[in-house]
Design a protein around this motif. Structure first.
Motif, PDB file in Angstrom:
ATOM      1  N   GLY A  10       1.155   3.556  -2.663  1.00 51.60           N
ATOM      2  CA  GLY A  10       1.491   4.127  -3.964  1.00 51.60           C
ATOM      3  C   GLY A  10       0.543   5.256  -4.326  1.00 51.60           C
ATOM      4  O   GLY A  10      -0.444   5.510  -3.636  1.00 51.60           O
ATOM      5  N   GLY A  11       0.864   5.939  -5.414  1.00 57.33           N
ATOM      6  CA  GLY A  11       0.013   7.023  -5.864  1.00 57.33           C
ATOM      7  C   GLY A  11       0.716   7.932  -6.830  1.00 57.33           C
ATOM      8  O   GLY A  11       1.775   7.597  -7.368  1.00 57.33           O
ATOM      9  N   LEU A  12       0.105   9.093  -7.041  1.00 58.23           N
ATOM     10  CA  LEU A  12       0.649  10.104  -7.946  1.00 58.23           C
ATOM     11  C   LEU A  12       1.264  11.222  -7.125  1.00 58.23           C
ATOM     12  O   LEU A  12       0.631  11.734  -6.188  1.00 58.23           O
ATOM     13  CB  LEU A  12      -0.472  10.646  -8.829  1.00 58.23           C
TER      14      LEU A  12
ATOM     15  N   SER B 118       0.850  -1.185   0.000  1.00 55.78           N
ATOM     16  CA  SER B 118       0.000   0.000   0.000  1.00 55.78           C
ATOM     17  C   SER B 118       0.885   1.235   0.000  1.00 55.78           C
ATOM     18  O   SER B 118       2.095   1.145   0.268  1.00 55.78           O
ATOM     19  CB  SER B 118      -0.929   0.019   1.218  1.00 55.78           C
TER      20      SER B 118
ATOM     21  N   THR C 195       2.161  -2.082  -6.340  1.00 58.09           N
ATOM     22  CA  THR C 195       1.470  -0.812  -6.164  1.00 58.09           C
ATOM     23  C   THR C 195       2.094   0.219  -7.115  1.00 58.09           C
ATOM     24  O   THR C 195       3.319   0.284  -7.239  1.00 58.09           O
ATOM     25  CB  THR C 195       1.529  -0.333  -4.702  1.00 58.09           C
ATOM     26  N   GLN C 196       1.246   0.979  -7.781  1.00 59.93           N
ATOM     27  CA  GLN C 196       1.716   1.916  -8.793  1.00 59.93           C
ATOM     28  C   GLN C 196       2.214   3.203  -8.156  1.00 59.93           C
ATOM     29  O   GLN C 196       1.539   3.791  -7.304  1.00 59.93           O
ATOM     30  CB  GLN C 196       0.590   2.246  -9.778  1.00 59.93           C
ATOM     31  N   VAL C 197       3.388   3.630  -8.597  1.00 55.39           N
ATOM     32  CA  VAL C 197       3.941   4.931  -8.209  1.00 55.39           C
ATOM     33  C   VAL C 197       4.161   5.728  -9.489  1.00 55.39           C
ATOM     34  O   VAL C 197       4.848   5.256 -10.404  1.00 55.39           O
ATOM     35  CB  VAL C 197       5.265   4.782  -7.445  1.00 55.39           C
TER      36      VAL C 197
ATOM     37  N   LEU D 105       6.783   9.746  -0.958  1.00 54.23           N
ATOM     38  CA  LEU D 105       5.774   8.719  -0.720  1.00 54.23           C
ATOM     39  C   LEU D 105       6.359   7.686   0.226  1.00 54.23           C
ATOM     40  O   LEU D 105       7.588   7.496   0.257  1.00 54.23           O
ATOM     41  CB  LEU D 105       5.359   8.019  -2.014  1.00 54.23           C
TER      42      LEU D 105
END
Length: 115
Positions: free
Chosen positions: A9-11, A7, A109-111, A18
């Motif tokens: 990740g994000g923009l 958990s 998780t995408q970063v 982050l």
């Protein structure tokens, strides 16, 4: 069987921070190494940082001085603090746990770092 759930990740904009978290559950032996790998679009999955159960760490040259890996053995959780993020840090970040001959991966998780 071991399950890993990532958990955090994000923009984020370039220069931002982050913190990723990976929680492991299941039958986990105390002697293990946990780490983070990332995969950019069209590229192979590469090491970002790893940490042993004793706290020894290893980082990819590209993240040294910017990323910090840590773990809480009591919670079977590993963290990745990412500071001074760059656009080239964009990718899917995967948590990995190795113990003996066994290797487990999280779902990723995408970063995304915008410039």
């Amino acid at each position: 069987q071991v399950q890993l759930v990532e958990s955090g990740g994000g923009l984020v904009q370039a220069g931002g921070s982050l913190r990723l978290t990976c929680a492991a559950s299941g039958r986990i032996f105390s002697i293990n190494t946990m780490g983070w790998f990332r995969q950019a679009p069209g590229k192979q999955r590469d090491l970002v940082a790893i940490i042993t159960d004793g706290g020894n760490t290893n980082y990819a040259d590209s993240v040294k001085g910017r990323f910090t890996i840590s773990r809480d053995n009591a919670k079977n959780t590993v963290y990745l603090q990412m500071d001074s993020l760059k656009s080239e840090d964009t990718g899917v970040y995967y948590c990995r746990l190795t113990t003996g001959l066994l290797t487990y991966w999280g779902q990723g998780t995408q970063v995304t770092v915008s410039s």
